[in-house]
Design a protein around this motif. Structure first.
Motif, PDB file in Angstrom:
ATOM      1  N   ARG A 162     -78.221  74.842  90.047  1.00 15.89           N
ATOM      2  CA  ARG A 162     -78.399  75.577  88.993  1.00 15.89           C
ATOM      3  C   ARG A 162     -78.003  77.034  88.597  1.00 15.89           C
ATOM      4  NH1 ARG A 162     -84.125  74.580  91.097  1.00 15.89           N
ATOM      5  NH2 ARG A 162     -84.923  76.376  90.184  1.00 15.89           N
ATOM      6  N   ASP A 163     -78.105  76.997  87.354  1.00 13.89           N
ATOM      7  CA  ASP A 163     -78.017  78.310  86.361  1.00 13.89           C
ATOM      8  C   ASP A 163     -77.989  78.958  86.773  1.00 13.89           C
ATOM      9  OD1 ASP A 163     -77.415  79.682  83.900  1.00 13.89           O
ATOM     10  OD2 ASP A 163     -77.159  77.796  82.785  1.00 13.89           O
ATOM     11  N   ALA A 164     -77.939  80.456  87.237  1.00 13.45           N
ATOM     12  CA  ALA A 164     -77.783  82.041  87.864  1.00 13.45           C
ATOM     13  C   ALA A 164     -78.540  82.512  86.885  1.00 13.45           C
ATOM     14  CB  ALA A 164     -76.461  82.005  88.105  1.00 13.45           C
ATOM     15  N   ASP A 165     -78.255  81.895  84.908  1.00 18.94           N
ATOM     16  CA  ASP A 165     -78.569  83.068  83.885  1.00 18.94           C
ATOM     17  C   ASP A 165     -79.859  82.314  83.420  1.00 18.94           C
ATOM     18  OD1 ASP A 165     -76.417  84.491  84.221  1.00 18.94           O
ATOM     19  OD2 ASP A 165     -75.605  83.363  82.937  1.00 18.94           O
ATOM     20  N   GLN A 166     -80.504  81.513  83.649  1.00 17.95           N
ATOM     21  CA  GLN A 166     -81.814  80.788  83.284  1.00 17.95           C
ATOM     22  C   GLN A 166     -82.686  80.819  84.132  1.00 17.95           C
ATOM     23  OE1 GLN A 166     -81.722  79.860  80.577  1.00 17.95           O
ATOM     24  NE2 GLN A 166     -79.709  81.199  79.718  1.00 17.95           N
ATOM     25  N   LEU A 167     -82.556  80.860  84.739  1.00 20.19           N
ATOM     26  CA  LEU A 167     -83.749  80.473  86.840  1.00 20.19           C
ATOM     27  C   LEU A 167     -84.432  81.399  87.096  1.00 20.19           C
ATOM     28  CD1 LEU A 167     -82.589  76.764  87.963  1.00 20.19           C
ATOM     29  CD2 LEU A 167     -84.181  77.156  85.986  1.00 20.19           C
ATOM     30  N   ALA A 168     -85.276  81.709  87.564  1.00 22.74           N
ATOM     31  CA  ALA A 168     -85.841  82.495  89.007  1.00 22.74           C
ATOM     32  C   ALA A 168     -85.857  82.730  89.548  1.00 22.74           C
ATOM     33  CB  ALA A 168     -86.965  83.493  87.875  1.00 22.74           C
ATOM     34  N   VAL A 169     -85.923  81.542  90.089  1.00 20.26           N
ATOM     35  CA  VAL A 169     -86.009  81.438  91.564  1.00 20.26           C
ATOM     36  C   VAL A 169     -85.141  80.055  92.192  1.00 20.26           C
ATOM     37  CG1 VAL A 169     -86.961  79.236  93.286  1.00 20.26           C
ATOM     38  CG2 VAL A 169     -88.540  81.267  92.031  1.00 20.26           C
ATOM     39  N   GLY A 170     -84.214  80.510  92.724  1.00 20.68           N
ATOM     40  CA  GLY A 170     -83.140  79.306  93.389  1.00 20.68           C
ATOM     41  C   GLY A 170     -81.901  79.410  92.514  1.00 20.68           C
ATOM     42  N   ALA A 171     -81.124  80.641  91.939  1.00 16.15           N
ATOM     43  CA  ALA A 171     -80.303  81.073  90.709  1.00 16.15           C
ATOM     44  C   ALA A 171     -78.602  80.466  91.182  1.00 16.15           C
ATOM     45  CB  ALA A 171     -80.976  81.634  90.187  1.00 16.15           C
ATOM     46  N   GLY A 172     -78.205  80.021  91.163  1.00 16.85           N
ATOM     47  CA  GLY A 172     -76.865  80.253  91.204  1.00 16.85           C
ATOM     48  C   GLY A 172     -76.577  78.653  92.639  1.00 16.85           C
ATOM     49  N   VAL A 173     -77.676  78.713  92.920  1.00 15.92           N
ATOM     50  CA  VAL A 173     -77.447  77.621  94.064  1.00 15.92           C
ATOM     51  C   VAL A 173     -77.339  75.957  93.980  1.00 15.92           C
ATOM     52  CG1 VAL A 173     -78.760  79.035  96.143  1.00 15.92           C
ATOM     53  CG2 VAL A 173     -79.551  77.325  94.885  1.00 15.92           C
ATOM     54  N   VAL A 174     -77.434  75.289  95.139  1.00 20.56           N
ATOM     55  CA  VAL A 174     -76.868  73.606  94.934  1.00 20.56           C
ATOM     56  C   VAL A 174     -78.134  73.023  95.288  1.00 20.56           C
ATOM     57  CG1 VAL A 174     -75.564  71.493  95.869  1.00 20.56           C
ATOM     58  CG2 VAL A 174     -74.415  73.975  94.670  1.00 20.56           C
ATOM     59  N   HIS A 175     -78.525  72.462  94.458  1.00 20.22           N
ATOM     60  CA  HIS A 175     -79.745  71.722  94.816  1.00 20.22           C
ATOM     61  C   HIS A 175     -80.056  70.566  94.928  1.00 20.22           C
ATOM     62  CE1 HIS A 175     -83.911  72.111  96.923  1.00 20.22           C
ATOM     63  NE2 HIS A 175     -84.558  72.735  95.383  1.00 20.22           N
ATOM     64  N   MET A 280     -77.896  59.941  80.046  1.00 20.54           N
ATOM     65  CA  MET A 280     -77.360  61.130  81.177  1.00 20.54           C
ATOM     66  C   MET A 280     -77.236  63.253  80.711  1.00 20.54           C
ATOM     67  SD  MET A 280     -77.027  62.004  85.759  1.00 20.54           S
ATOM     68  CE  MET A 280     -75.065  60.994  85.301  1.00 20.54           C
ATOM     69  N   VAL A 281     -77.638  63.865  80.874  1.00 21.33           N
ATOM     70  CA  VAL A 281     -76.648  64.950  80.463  1.00 21.33           C
ATOM     71  C   VAL A 281     -76.719  66.302  81.384  1.00 21.33           C
ATOM     72  CG1 VAL A 281     -77.690  67.232  79.431  1.00 21.33           C
ATOM     73  CG2 VAL A 281     -78.401  65.522  78.117  1.00 21.33           C
ATOM     74  N   THR A 282     -75.143  66.278  82.108  1.00 21.12           N
ATOM     75  CA  THR A 282     -74.701  66.990  83.364  1.00 21.12           C
ATOM     76  C   THR A 282     -75.253  68.357  83.082  1.00 21.12           C
ATOM     77  OG1 THR A 282     -71.967  66.666  82.454  1.00 21.12           O
ATOM     78  CG2 THR A 282     -73.090  64.560  83.904  1.00 21.12           C
ATOM     79  N   ALA A 283     -74.524  68.682  82.323  1.00 20.52           N
ATOM     80  CA  ALA A 283     -74.815  70.187  81.762  1.00 20.52           C
ATOM     81  C   ALA A 283     -75.987  70.508  80.534  1.00 20.52           C
ATOM     82  CB  ALA A 283     -73.419  70.355  80.822  1.00 20.52           C
ATOM     83  N   GLY A 284     -77.210  70.899  81.985  1.00 16.03           N
ATOM     84  CA  GLY A 284     -78.779  71.050  80.829  1.00 16.03           C
ATOM     85  C   GLY A 284     -78.969  72.425  80.468  1.00 16.03           C
ATOM     86  N   LYS A 285     -80.448  72.364  80.937  1.00 17.22           N
ATOM     87  CA  LYS A 285     -80.780  74.164  80.576  1.00 17.22           C
ATOM     88  C   LYS A 285     -80.922  74.692  81.820  1.00 17.22           C
ATOM     89  CE  LYS A 285     -84.223  72.222  78.173  1.00 17.22           C
ATOM     90  NZ  LYS A 285     -84.258  71.106  77.145  1.00 17.22           N
ATOM     91  N   GLU A 286     -80.619  73.287  83.361  1.00 21.29           N
ATOM     92  CA  GLU A 286     -81.135  73.921  84.116  1.00 21.29           C
ATOM     93  C   GLU A 286     -80.022  74.521  85.407  1.00 21.29           C
ATOM     94  OE1 GLU A 286     -85.066  72.866  85.984  1.00 21.29           O
ATOM     95  OE2 GLU A 286     -85.925  73.913  84.369  1.00 21.29           O
ATOM     96  N   GLY A 287     -79.213  73.469  83.951  1.00 23.71           N
ATOM     97  CA  GLY A 287     -77.726  74.052  84.828  1.00 23.71           C
ATOM     98  C   GLY A 287     -77.479  72.035  85.257  1.00 23.71           C
TER      99      GLY A 287
END
Length: 340
Positions: A162-175, A280-287
């Protein structure tokens, strides 16, 4: 994750075995207003005499999270395990209410940790007292779906950085992917009623996270046509034909924020997956989606699952989905070359 008796199912169940109930108005004993007032005492000062009015305001104004939107959500007020499924009761909620009284638990814990104090012993968490009392605060329900592509003699799963710059919750982690909020797709009353359906939420998350389609924030516009709009029509057809199977594994609370998260696993036949997610887009807006060899998923093997389960950077709900999917692999019909 934090769970109660009956919350983790003894065997995978159809998502239709999750019974959804609705109640108008606040639940009996609701203390959301008091929770918000107490949570505000944790916030930094906006001026010399006034704190930020809410955690959501601080995220937008101080942390620059201007993309956040206070959309409608289905607020869970009670969770119970049943003989072969789960019962969830909901009322109307808002996303910022969830941030202000539930997600702020992460902020409190982080602040205490930075100050050298016990993270999980903050005064707001102590006041909430019972993580399972959903009438004392407002929260959303997370839908966490582990996607497994199946083919002859093999299976592969997908994870999401998950993209650390775009998300307020769970940013920068693997989900697990897709993962999202149980919400309506639109602000219209018709959508709020019609989208009170877990499968519709999962479909929208597939459209957003696998195909990078514009997220439905509930701000209005043309209602979605789930029978004909892409990719919803194809996802529905795949499910009706048996090429896509969605199961519920259980429900638990995130240890840090006490947010309820529904644990799901979705098995998709290889040919169906390749057709629906050809773009399928591997690099999207959320990560970034971790798609494995040739995009067929990370091989569903004990060593690979353990690698993610043992990682500190993997979200708790994703660990739970992986663990339960492996435990129930025979019941799910997953073929794996490696056992343990």
């Amino acid at each position: 994750m934090l769970t109660k008796a009956g919350w983790i199912l003894s065997a995978p169940a159809s998502v239709e075995d999750v019974r959804l109930e609705w109640e108008d108005g606040s639940p009996p004993g609701d203390r959301f207003g008091e929770a918000k007032a107490r949570a505000r005492r944790l916030l930094p000062w906006r001026t010399g005499a006034e704190r930020y009015p809410a955690y959501s305001s601080a995220l937008v104004q101080l942390a620059g999270r201007s993309q956040l939107y206070d959309g409608d959500l289905y607020r869970p007020t009670a969770i119970a395990g049943e003989a072969n499924g789960i019962r969830l009761r909901f009322t109307h909620g808002r996303y910022f209410e969830h941030l202000d009284t539930t997600e702020i638990l992460a902020y409190e814990a982080a602040s205490r940790d930075l100050a050298g104090r016990t993270p999980a012993d903050g005064r707001y968490r102590r006041w909430l007292k019972d993580p399972f009392d959903l009438t004392r605060r407002s929260t959303g329900l997370g839908t966490v779906t582990l996607t497994i592509r199946t083919a002859a003699g093999s299976a592969g799963f997908y994870m999401h950085k998950r993209d650390a710059d775009q998300l307020a919750v769970g940013a920068g982690v693997v989900h697990a992917v897709p993962a999202g909020e149980f919400t309506p797709s639109d602000i219209g009353l018709e959508a709020i009623r019609a989208d009170f359906d877990l499968w519709r939420t999962v479909m929208r998350e597939y459209a957003e996270e696998f195909l990078d389609l514009e997220e439905a924030y509930g701000r209005g516009g043309r209602p979605l046509d789930y029978d004909h709009d892409w990719p919803f029509g194809s996802l529905n057809e795949a499910r009706e034909s048996g090429g896509l199977r969605l199961y519920v594994l259980g429900v638990g609370l995130d240890v840090l924020t006490w947010k309820p998260e529904l644990l799901l696993v979705c098995l998709i036949d290889g040919a169906v997956f390749d057709r629906i997610f050809a773009d399928m887009v591997t690099a999207g807006k959320e990560g970034t989606i971790i798609a494995g060899p040739r995009g067929n998923g990370i091989p569903f093997e004990f060593s690979n699952i353990s690698r993610y389960v043992d990682s500190e950077n993997t979200r708790g709900a994703a660990k739970a989905c992986l663990t339960l999917a492996w435990r129930h692999r025979a019941a799910l019909g997953i073929v794996s070359d490696v056992d343990s």
